[in-house]
Design an enzyme around this catalytic site. Sequence first.
Site, PDB file in Angstrom:
ATOM      1  CE  LYS A  13      -2.093  -1.070   3.919  1.00 18.09           C
ATOM      2  NZ  LYS A  13      -1.447  -2.372   4.221  1.00 18.09           N
ATOM      3  NE  ARG A  88      -5.060  -1.197   9.812  1.00 16.55           N
ATOM      4  CZ  ARG A  88      -3.984  -0.854   9.104  1.00 16.55           C
ATOM      5  NH1 ARG A  88      -3.958   0.233   8.374  1.00 16.55           N
ATOM      6  NH2 ARG A  88      -2.933  -1.622   9.137  1.00 16.55           N
ATOM      7  NE  ARG A 127       8.092  -2.442   6.850  1.00 20.60           N
ATOM      8  CZ  ARG A 127       6.765  -2.326   6.733  1.00 20.60           C
ATOM      9  NH1 ARG A 127       6.267  -1.594   5.762  1.00 20.60           N
ATOM     10  NH2 ARG A 127       5.974  -2.927   7.577  1.00 20.60           N
ATOM     11  NE  ARG A 131       5.629  -0.515  10.292  1.00 22.10           N
ATOM     12  CZ  ARG A 131       4.592  -0.533   9.470  1.00 22.10           C
ATOM     13  NH1 ARG A 131       4.683   0.070   8.291  1.00 22.10           N
ATOM     14  NH2 ARG A 131       3.478  -1.139   9.803  1.00 22.10           N
ATOM     15  NE  ARG A 142       1.777  -5.064  11.013  1.00 20.36           N
ATOM     16  CZ  ARG A 142       2.923  -4.950  10.319  1.00 20.36           C
ATOM     17  NH1 ARG A 142       4.035  -5.506  10.758  1.00 20.36           N
ATOM     18  NH2 ARG A 142       2.930  -4.288   9.177  1.00 20.36           N
TER      19      ARG A 142
HETATM   20  P1  AP5 Z   1       4.724  -1.558   1.942  1.00 16.70           P
HETATM   21  O1  AP5 Z   1       4.557  -0.766   0.701  1.00 16.70           O
HETATM   22  O2  AP5 Z   1       5.300  -0.896   3.131  1.00 16.70           O
HETATM   23  O3  AP5 Z   1       3.370  -2.302   2.305  1.00 16.70           O
HETATM   24  P2  AP5 Z   1       2.135  -1.810   3.190  1.00 16.70           P
HETATM   25  O4  AP5 Z   1       0.932  -2.477   2.617  1.00 16.70           O
HETATM   26  O5  AP5 Z   1       2.148  -0.341   3.280  1.00 16.70           O
HETATM   27  O6  AP5 Z   1       2.519  -2.520   4.562  1.00 16.70           O
HETATM   28  P3  AP5 Z   1       2.471  -1.937   6.050  1.00 16.70           P
HETATM   29  O7  AP5 Z   1       3.308  -2.834   6.879  1.00 16.70           O
HETATM   30  O8  AP5 Z   1       2.732  -0.493   6.098  1.00 16.70           O
HETATM   31  O9  AP5 Z   1       0.940  -2.189   6.333  1.00 16.70           O
HETATM   32  P4  AP5 Z   1       0.135  -2.109   7.632  1.00 16.70           P
HETATM   33  O10 AP5 Z   1      -1.251  -2.064   7.138  1.00 16.70           O
HETATM   34  O11 AP5 Z   1       0.461  -3.205   8.580  1.00 16.70           O
HETATM   35  O12 AP5 Z   1       0.687  -0.787   8.342  1.00 16.70           O
HETATM   36  P5  AP5 Z   1       0.093   0.678   8.562  1.00 16.70           P
HETATM   37  O13 AP5 Z   1       1.224   1.594   8.590  1.00 16.70           O
HETATM   38  O14 AP5 Z   1      -1.038   0.953   7.664  1.00 16.70           O
HETATM   39  O15 AP5 Z   1       5.622  -2.838   1.552  1.00 16.70           O
HETATM   40  C1  AP5 Z   1       6.078  -3.714   2.563  1.00 16.70           C
HETATM   41  C2  AP5 Z   1       7.559  -4.043   2.290  1.00 16.70           C
HETATM   42  O16 AP5 Z   1       7.660  -4.771   1.066  1.00 16.70           O
HETATM   43  C3  AP5 Z   1       8.456  -2.813   2.121  1.00 16.70           C
HETATM   44  O17 AP5 Z   1       9.720  -3.066   2.635  1.00 16.70           O
HETATM   45  C4  AP5 Z   1       8.517  -2.632   0.591  1.00 16.70           C
HETATM   46  O18 AP5 Z   1       9.709  -2.018   0.179  1.00 16.70           O
HETATM   47  C5  AP5 Z   1       8.431  -4.073   0.114  1.00 16.70           C
HETATM   48  N1  AP5 Z   1       7.724  -4.207  -1.176  1.00 16.70           N
HETATM   49  C6  AP5 Z   1       6.638  -3.508  -1.587  1.00 16.70           C
HETATM   50  N2  AP5 Z   1       6.253  -3.926  -2.810  1.00 16.70           N
HETATM   51  C7  AP5 Z   1       7.099  -4.920  -3.158  1.00 16.70           C
HETATM   52  C8  AP5 Z   1       7.215  -5.751  -4.308  1.00 16.70           C
HETATM   53  N3  AP5 Z   1       6.352  -5.653  -5.333  1.00 16.70           N
HETATM   54  N4  AP5 Z   1       8.183  -6.665  -4.339  1.00 16.70           N
HETATM   55  C9  AP5 Z   1       9.066  -6.794  -3.291  1.00 16.70           C
HETATM   56  N5  AP5 Z   1       9.026  -6.019  -2.189  1.00 16.70           N
HETATM   57  C10 AP5 Z   1       8.048  -5.101  -2.117  1.00 16.70           C
HETATM   58  O19 AP5 Z   1      -0.499   0.552  10.056  1.00 16.70           O
HETATM   59  C11 AP5 Z   1       0.353   0.316  11.147  1.00 16.70           C
HETATM   60  C12 AP5 Z   1      -0.461   0.287  12.429  1.00 16.70           C
HETATM   61  O20 AP5 Z   1      -1.063   1.581  12.634  1.00 16.70           O
HETATM   62  C13 AP5 Z   1      -1.648  -0.684  12.461  1.00 16.70           C
HETATM   63  O21 AP5 Z   1      -1.250  -1.990  12.863  1.00 16.70           O
HETATM   64  C14 AP5 Z   1      -2.550  -0.017  13.488  1.00 16.70           C
HETATM   65  O22 AP5 Z   1      -2.077  -0.248  14.789  1.00 16.70           O
HETATM   66  C15 AP5 Z   1      -2.360   1.474  13.192  1.00 16.70           C
HETATM   67  N6  AP5 Z   1      -3.342   1.982  12.220  1.00 16.70           N
HETATM   68  C16 AP5 Z   1      -3.066   2.544  11.002  1.00 16.70           C
HETATM   69  N7  AP5 Z   1      -4.182   2.901  10.377  1.00 16.70           N
HETATM   70  C17 AP5 Z   1      -5.199   2.551  11.208  1.00 16.70           C
HETATM   71  C18 AP5 Z   1      -6.614   2.641  11.101  1.00 16.70           C
HETATM   72  N8  AP5 Z   1      -7.217   3.150  10.006  1.00 16.70           N
HETATM   73  N9  AP5 Z   1      -7.350   2.177  12.144  1.00 16.70           N
HETATM   74  C19 AP5 Z   1      -6.775   1.656  13.256  1.00 16.70           C
HETATM   75  N10 AP5 Z   1      -5.438   1.537  13.411  1.00 16.70           N
HETATM   76  C20 AP5 Z   1      -4.671   1.977  12.392  1.00 16.70           C
HETATM   77 MG    MG Z   2       2.402   1.040   4.860  1.00 20.90          MG
END
Ligand code: AP5
Ligand code: MG
Length: 186
Positions: A13, A88, A127, A131, A142
């Site tokens: 994402k 979410r 990654r 984190r 997660r």
């Molecule tokens: P990346 O692009 O970082 O993927 P992502 O989907 O953004 O993964 P996240 O870990 O950020 O998702 P998440 O939903 O757990 O975290 P969020 O920050 O939203 O890619 C992942 C890795 O793979 C990277 O190293 C990248 O370089 C690599 N990669 C990407 N594409 C690739 C490819 N094609 N091939 C190879 N490698 C690749 O949320 C974190 C926390 O915040 C949640 O757990 C929760 O506690 C809180 N939170 C956030 N939003 C909310 C909400 N709306 N409601 C409640 N809590 C929330």
């Molecule tokens: Mg992310």
Amino acid sequence: MRIIIFGPPGAGKGTQAKMVAEHLGIIHLSTGKMFRDAINQGTELGKLVQSIIDEGQLVPDQTVVDMVEETIASEDYSKGYILDGFPRTVEQAVAFDNMLERRNESIDVFISLHAPDEVLIQRLLSRGEGRSDDTEEKIKTRLEVYKKETAPVMEYYQQAGMFRSVDGTGTVDEIFQRILSALPKK
Ligand code: AP5
Ligand code: MG
């Protein structure tokens, strides 16, 4: 254009939202990043959410909804935005719809990125950004939270008719091209 990019942890994402935002000249809003920044800056919000994020659980809906509402009220968001990590839960999706209605706006497309769990886990473990929620144990939590609380959001948008499913496996550029093809032409 107003876009939601959706998917499990590690779906790409953040990676794709950044590219789409640059391509279209719109803002990338990642709720996860906003929380991590707040934690790093030691704000009240940061203190409130730190232990929740460390555990891989979800921040309470109202906290997230209020933060998003306040953020998109800024003039910079008037040209459009791509939401990454929000909504979410179905409750957040409903609250967001009400927010859009008050603003006389709507979402143009909901992009759902999908990839098998093994791919997601491998990406998160390699990654290397330090984190707190990228440990094997927290990644498992997660993914469970995603399946139980977040995946139902897909059905909500399927019913609303703006749903696009995009294969999230392959190279970053391949996925980016698939996303561009899935955007509405306008
Ligand atoms: P990346 O692009 O970082 O993927 P992502 O989907 O953004 O993964 P996240 O870990 O950020 O998702 P998440 O939903 O757990 O975290 P969020 O920050 O939203 O890619 C992942 C890795 O793979 C990277 O190293 C990248 O370089 C690599 N990669 C990407 N594409 C690739 C490819 N094609 N091939 C190879 N490698 C690749 O949320 C974190 C926390 O915040 C949640 O757990 C929760 O506690 C809180 N939170 C956030 N939003 C909310 C909400 N709306 N409601 C409640 N809590 C929330
Ligand atoms: Mg992310």
